[in-house]
Design an enzyme around this catalytic site. Structure first.
Site, PDB file in Angstrom:
ATOM      1  N   GLU A   1       5.777  -1.196  13.555  1.00 48.32           N
ATOM      2  CA  GLU A   1       6.681  -0.279  14.258  1.00 48.32           C
ATOM      3  C   GLU A   1       5.956   1.056  14.318  1.00 48.32           C
ATOM      4  O   GLU A   1       5.835   1.753  13.309  1.00 48.32           O
ATOM      5  CB  GLU A   1       8.019  -0.126  13.533  1.00 48.32           C
TER       6      GLU A   1
ATOM      7  N   ARG B   1      -1.770   5.796  16.219  1.00 44.02           N
ATOM      8  CA  ARG B   1      -3.212   5.806  15.962  1.00 44.02           C
ATOM      9  C   ARG B   1      -3.566   4.927  14.754  1.00 44.02           C
ATOM     10  O   ARG B   1      -4.468   4.085  14.815  1.00 44.02           O
ATOM     11  CB  ARG B   1      -3.653   7.252  15.719  1.00 44.02           C
ATOM     12  N   GLY B   2      -2.844   5.121  13.659  1.00 42.87           N
ATOM     13  CA  GLY B   2      -3.119   4.319  12.475  1.00 42.87           C
ATOM     14  C   GLY B   2      -2.775   2.858  12.681  1.00 42.87           C
ATOM     15  O   GLY B   2      -3.518   1.967  12.275  1.00 42.87           O
ATOM     16  N   GLY B   3      -1.632   2.600  13.325  1.00 47.02           N
ATOM     17  CA  GLY B   3      -1.210   1.228  13.556  1.00 47.02           C
ATOM     18  C   GLY B   3      -2.171   0.471  14.446  1.00 47.02           C
ATOM     19  O   GLY B   3      -2.457  -0.712  14.217  1.00 47.02           O
TER      20      GLY B   3
ATOM     21  N   GLY C   1       4.447   3.396  11.048  1.00 45.62           N
ATOM     22  CA  GLY C   1       3.688   4.643  11.031  1.00 45.62           C
ATOM     23  C   GLY C   1       3.218   5.045  12.405  1.00 45.62           C
ATOM     24  O   GLY C   1       3.809   4.679  13.431  1.00 45.62           O
ATOM     25  N   SER C   2       2.123   5.770  12.441  1.00 46.33           N
ATOM     26  CA  SER C   2       1.640   6.361  13.687  1.00 46.33           C
ATOM     27  C   SER C   2       1.012   5.320  14.613  1.00 46.33           C
ATOM     28  O   SER C   2       0.552   4.264  14.176  1.00 46.33           O
ATOM     29  CB  SER C   2       0.593   7.434  13.383  1.00 46.33           C
TER      30      SER C   2
ATOM     31  N   LYS D   1       0.889  -1.170   0.000  1.00 49.93           N
ATOM     32  CA  LYS D   1       0.000   0.000   0.000  1.00 49.93           C
ATOM     33  C   LYS D   1       0.922   1.214   0.000  1.00 49.93           C
ATOM     34  O   LYS D   1       1.475   1.596   1.019  1.00 49.93           O
ATOM     35  CB  LYS D   1      -0.900  -0.020   1.231  1.00 49.93           C
TER      36      LYS D   1
ATOM     37  N   CYS E   1      11.644   8.285  14.410  1.00 49.79           N
ATOM     38  CA  CYS E   1      10.519   7.968  15.298  1.00 49.79           C
ATOM     39  C   CYS E   1      10.816   8.323  16.748  1.00 49.79           C
ATOM     40  O   CYS E   1       9.903   8.454  17.558  1.00 49.79           O
ATOM     41  CB  CYS E   1      10.191   6.477  15.212  1.00 49.79           C
TER      42      CYS E   1
END
Length: 283
Positions: free
Chosen positions: A237, A216-218, A213-214, A156, A274
Site C-alpha cells: 500500500e 519510492r521505497g515501495g 509506505g512511500s 522490519k 495516505c
C-alpha cells in the site's frame, strides 16, 4: 524509505539470518497447524495488546507525537483485525477448496481427479509503516493476515517508533508462549538501514512481502521481489501525492472554501493519512 540503488544480492546480517532461519523452522509446524490453533493465537495476541494498551499508547505518543485519540483508534483497529482474521479462518471458505472429479472417458484425453487448497508456503516479511505505528506495524493487518494463513512473520521495525514496536512484539511473544508455538513464528529485525530491508526481501526463504509506505521505497522493494531468482509476491500500500487541480471558475466561485477544505484534508489525523492532498495546481 528510498532504495534506489540497492544491491540485488546484499550481504545478509546475523540478525536477518537468525530471524529468517527461525521463521523457516517454525513454518514446518505452524504452517501446517490447524485453524483452531491459529485462531486462538490471533485472539491471544489481541488480548495481550489490550492488556498493555495504556503503556503502548503512552510510549507511542512519546515517539510519534500523534494524539491519544488517534492512537486509541489505531490500537482498536489492530486488535479488531486480529480478531477478524481469527473469525475468518474458523471456517474453510478462505482455503478456496475445490474438487474436480475424474473424467476417465473424456475425449481427447481423460481427466484425473483433482483437488485444490490454499496453503501457506513460508515466512513473510512485513515492513512497519512510519505514519501508522500500530495499525500498519508490528501486529497490524499484514502480520495478522500472514499469521492467519500459516505464514511466520519477520517484521522490519520502523526506526520512527522502536519502543512501540518492542512493546507490541512483547505481546505477540507472550501469546506465542501461552499457545506453545515455535518462537520463530514471529520476530522483529530492529536494525535500521536500507541494506537490512534488502537483505530480508532477497533472502531465499522469504516467500512474500507486506509493505505500507512511500511510492519510492515501495517501488524499490517491488523491484527486488521481482528480480529474485524465485520472484515473490509484493503486497504493497503505497503513498501518493494526491494532486488537487483548481480551475478558474471554481477558484472564483468558492476559492476560500476550497482552501479551507484542502487544509482540513491535509491535516486530518495530524497529516498521517495516505490520502492527504500533497500538491495544489492553480492557474
Amino acid at each position: 524509505m528510498a532504495l534506489n540503488a540497492v544491491e540485488t544480492n546484499p550481504p545478509r546480517t546475523t540478525a536477518v539470518e537468525d530471524a529468517v532461519g527461525a521463521a523457516e523452522d517454525a513454518f514446518w509446524s505452524y504452517g501446517y497447524s490447524d485453524r483452531a490453533t491459529r485462531s486462538l493465537f490471533l485472539r491471544n495476541i489481541a488480548d495481550h495488546i489490550e492488556a498493555r494498551d495504556e503503556e503502548i499508547i503512552h510510549t507511542c505518543q512519546d515517539e510519534s507525537h500523534l494524539p491519544q485519540a488517534s492512537l486509541k483508534g489505531e490500537l482498536g483497529r489492530t486488535t479488531g483485525q486480529l480478531r477478524m482474521f481469527s473469525d475468518l479462518i474458523q471456517n474453510t471458505d478462505f482455503l478456496d477448496l475445490r474438487h474436480d472429479k475424474a473424467l476417465p472417458d473424456r475425449a481427447p484425453l481423460p481427466r484425473p481427479e483433482m483437488f485444490m487448497k490454499q496453503q501457506a508456503v513460508g515466512p513473510v516479511a512485513v515492513f512497519g509503516a512510519s505514519n501508522f505505528p500500530l495499525a500498519f506495524s508490528a501486529a497490524g493487518g499484514d502480520t495478522a493476515s500472514a499469521l492467519a494463513a500459516g505464514g511466520p512473520v519477520v517484521v522490519k521495525g520502523h526506526e520512527a517508533h522502536p519502543k512501540t514496536t518492542a512493546l507490541v512484539a512483547g505481546a505477540v511473544r507472550t501469546a506465542i508462549r501461552e499457545c506453545a508455538l515455535h518462537p520463530g513464528v514471529f520476530s522483529v529485525v530492529e536494525r535500521s538501514g536500507h541494506e537490512i530491508g534488502a537483505a530480508l526481501i532477497t533472502h531465499p526463504l522469504i516467500k512474500a512481502v507486506g509493505f505500507t509506505g512511500s511510492l519510492r521505497g515501495g517501488r524499490a522493494l517491488f523491484d527486488l521481489c521481482a528480480s529474485r531468482p524465485e520472484p515473490i509476491p509484493f503486497f504493497g500500500e503505497l503513498g501518493s501525492i494526491n494532486p488537487v487541480f483548481v480551475l478558474n471558475n471554481a477558484l472564483s466561485a468558492r476559492g476560500k472554501a476550497i482552501a479551507t477544505g484542502w487544509a482540513a484534508s491535509l491535516s486530518m489525523g495530524v497529516g498521517q493519512f495516505c490520502t492527504n492532498p500533497g500538491v495544489v495546481i492553480l492557474p
